[in-house]
Design a protein around this motif. Sequence first.
Motif, PDB file in Angstrom:
ATOM      1  N   GLN A   1       0.790  -1.254  -0.115  1.00  0.00           N
ATOM      2  CA  GLN A   1      -0.129  -0.083  -0.060  1.00  0.00           C
ATOM      3  C   GLN A   1       0.896   1.384  -0.026  1.00  0.00           C
ATOM      4  N   ILE A   2       1.888   1.460   0.746  1.00  0.00           N
ATOM      5  CA  ILE A   2       2.935   2.325   0.609  1.00  0.00           C
ATOM      6  C   ILE A   2       3.472   2.565  -0.484  1.00  0.00           C
ATOM      7  N   ARG A   3       4.001   1.501  -1.185  1.00  0.00           N
ATOM      8  CA  ARG A   3       4.695   1.773  -2.320  1.00  0.00           C
ATOM      9  C   ARG A   3       3.526   2.299  -3.382  1.00  0.00           C
ATOM     10  N   LYS A   4       2.505   1.748  -3.278  1.00  0.00           N
ATOM     11  CA  LYS A   4       1.403   2.492  -4.249  1.00  0.00           C
ATOM     12  C   LYS A   4       1.172   3.706  -4.152  1.00  0.00           C
ATOM     13  N   GLU A   5       1.353   4.331  -2.867  1.00  0.00           N
ATOM     14  CA  GLU A   5       1.166   5.596  -2.587  1.00  0.00           C
ATOM     15  C   GLU A   5       2.240   6.466  -2.979  1.00  0.00           C
ATOM     16  N   ILE A   6       3.527   5.985  -2.681  1.00  0.00           N
ATOM     17  CA  ILE A   6       4.755   6.530  -3.426  1.00  0.00           C
ATOM     18  C   ILE A   6       4.596   6.828  -4.982  1.00  0.00           C
ATOM     19  N   THR A   7       4.405   5.737  -5.394  1.00  0.00           N
ATOM     20  CA  THR A   7       4.314   5.650  -7.020  1.00  0.00           C
ATOM     21  C   THR A   7       3.170   6.790  -7.513  1.00  0.00           C
ATOM     22  N   LYS A   8       2.061   6.877  -6.688  1.00  0.00           N
ATOM     23  CA  LYS A   8       0.956   7.935  -6.963  1.00  0.00           C
ATOM     24  C   LYS A   8       1.641   9.130  -6.861  1.00  0.00           C
ATOM     25  N   VAL A   9       1.964   9.400  -5.780  1.00  0.00           N
ATOM     26  CA  VAL A   9       2.652  10.814  -5.383  1.00  0.00           C
ATOM     27  C   VAL A   9       3.853  11.332  -6.429  1.00  0.00           C
ATOM     28  N   ARG A  10       4.695  10.350  -6.878  1.00  0.00           N
ATOM     29  CA  ARG A  10       5.779  10.636  -7.713  1.00  0.00           C
ATOM     30  C   ARG A  10       5.067  10.949  -9.153  1.00  0.00           C
ATOM     31  N   ARG A  11       3.992  10.097  -9.550  1.00  0.00           N
ATOM     32  CA  ARG A  11       3.333  10.327 -10.884  1.00  0.00           C
ATOM     33  C   ARG A  11       2.664  11.873 -10.979  1.00  0.00           C
ATOM     34  N   GLU A  12       2.111  12.187  -9.744  1.00  0.00           N
ATOM     35  CA  GLU A  12       1.432  13.378  -9.624  1.00  0.00           C
ATOM     36  C   GLU A  12       2.373  14.696  -9.496  1.00  0.00           C
ATOM     37  N   ALA A  13       3.716  14.339  -9.029  1.00  0.00           N
ATOM     38  CA  ALA A  13       4.731  15.352  -8.932  1.00  0.00           C
ATOM     39  C   ALA A  13       5.284  15.546 -10.408  1.00  0.00           C
ATOM     40  N   SER A  14       5.387  14.533 -11.276  1.00  0.00           N
ATOM     41  CA  SER A  14       6.186  14.543 -12.535  1.00  0.00           C
ATOM     42  C   SER A  14       4.957  15.195 -13.361  1.00  0.00           C
ATOM     43  N   ILE A  15       3.730  14.927 -13.243  1.00  0.00           N
ATOM     44  CA  ILE A  15       2.564  15.696 -14.105  1.00  0.00           C
ATOM     45  C   ILE A  15       2.519  17.214 -13.613  1.00  0.00           C
ATOM     46  N   ALA A  16       2.925  17.484 -12.438  1.00  0.00           N
ATOM     47  CA  ALA A  16       2.593  18.875 -11.960  1.00  0.00           C
ATOM     48  C   ALA A  16       4.020  19.670 -12.525  1.00  0.00           C
ATOM     49  N   GLU A  17       5.265  19.083 -12.605  1.00  0.00           N
ATOM     50  CA  GLU A  17       6.295  19.887 -13.190  1.00  0.00           C
ATOM     51  C   GLU A  17       6.239  19.761 -14.688  1.00  0.00           C
ATOM     52  N   GLU A  18       5.525  18.860 -15.443  1.00  0.00           N
ATOM     53  CA  GLU A  18       5.387  18.964 -16.776  1.00  0.00           C
ATOM     54  C   GLU A  18       4.496  20.154 -17.130  1.00  0.00           C
ATOM     55  N   GLY A  19       3.615  20.297 -16.178  1.00  0.00           N
ATOM     56  CA  GLY A  19       2.459  21.492 -16.308  1.00  0.00           C
ATOM     57  C   GLY A  19       3.066  22.662 -16.296  1.00  0.00           C
ATOM     58  N   THR A  20       4.054  22.874 -15.331  1.00  0.00           N
ATOM     59  CA  THR A  20       4.670  24.300 -15.263  1.00  0.00           C
ATOM     60  C   THR A  20       5.279  25.142 -16.548  1.00  0.00           C
ATOM     61  N   PRO A  21       4.837  26.208 -16.800  1.00  0.00           N
ATOM     62  CA  PRO A  21       5.234  26.826 -17.891  1.00  0.00           C
ATOM     63  C   PRO A  21       7.208  26.876 -17.629  1.00  0.00           C
ATOM     64  N   ALA A  22       7.912  26.944 -18.653  1.00  0.00           N
ATOM     65  CA  ALA A  22       9.249  26.881 -18.627  1.00  0.00           C
ATOM     66  C   ALA A  22       9.685  28.126 -17.864  1.00  0.00           C
ATOM     67  N   SER A  23       8.958  29.280 -18.436  1.00  0.00           N
ATOM     68  CA  SER A  23       9.403  30.735 -17.960  1.00  0.00           C
ATOM     69  C   SER A  23       9.222  31.195 -16.479  1.00  0.00           C
ATOM     70  N   ALA A  24       8.088  30.284 -16.028  1.00  0.00           N
ATOM     71  CA  ALA A  24       7.458  30.403 -14.652  1.00  0.00           C
ATOM     72  C   ALA A  24       8.485  29.587 -13.761  1.00  0.00           C
ATOM     73  N   SER A  25       8.987  28.408 -14.262  1.00  0.00           N
ATOM     74  CA  SER A  25       9.912  27.619 -13.279  1.00  0.00           C
ATOM     75  C   SER A  25      11.396  28.312 -13.342  1.00  0.00           C
ATOM     76  N   SER A  26      11.904  29.052 -14.468  1.00  0.00           N
ATOM     77  CA  SER A  26      13.034  29.507 -14.441  1.00  0.00           C
ATOM     78  C   SER A  26      13.062  31.070 -13.567  1.00  0.00           C
ATOM     79  N   LYS A  27      12.008  31.682 -13.531  1.00  0.00           N
ATOM     80  CA  LYS A  27      11.988  32.869 -12.553  1.00  0.00           C
ATOM     81  C   LYS A  27      12.097  32.374 -11.151  1.00  0.00           C
ATOM     82  N   ARG A  28      13.115  33.111 -10.506  1.00  0.00           N
ATOM     83  CA  ARG A  28      13.420  32.824  -9.139  1.00  0.00           C
ATOM     84  C   ARG A  28      13.018  34.095  -8.599  1.00  0.00           C
TER      85      ARG A  28
END
Length: 145
Positions: free
Chosen positions: A115-142
């Motif tokens: 169950q924990i492995r499944k949750e970790i996979t889910k969180v990683r998948r959601e994090a990678s989707i969130a990273e892909e969805g962020t525009p490059a200009s927004a992520s490069s601005k610090r």
Amino acid sequence: TLKLPEWKDIVDKGLATHEEEKHLAKMRSNPRVTGFVMEYFENNQRRVFLYEKPEQKGGKKPANEFKDLWIRMTYLTAEESFPTVRRRCKVVSRKDVMLKPVVNASKMVREKNKQIRKEITKVRREASIAEEGTPASASSKRPSV
């Protein structure tokens, strides 16, 4: 409540048909079969179901109730696989297995790890989707300090 037992348990208890065993081996050996496909396979076209019931061995109440907690696992095999269009299906066999307290404890730990492995996979998948969805200009601005 009825549960779906793991395929390993079905095969080990001799409840799988020869065709089901062959299909399972084919699915597991194919590197192109993804986790989603295996999850679909594990949850569909099932004929074997599991009912678990805890039982206390011994007459009096023990100091440590988990030490004497046995689990009666009842495997029910249906005439047809589910899901189906029929509302009812005949149970063709029933097999009872008693699980020792130590085996039950290790089984519970394995299930929790899964169950924990499944949750970790889910969180990683959601994090990678969130990273892909962020525009490059927004992520490069610090923010300036």
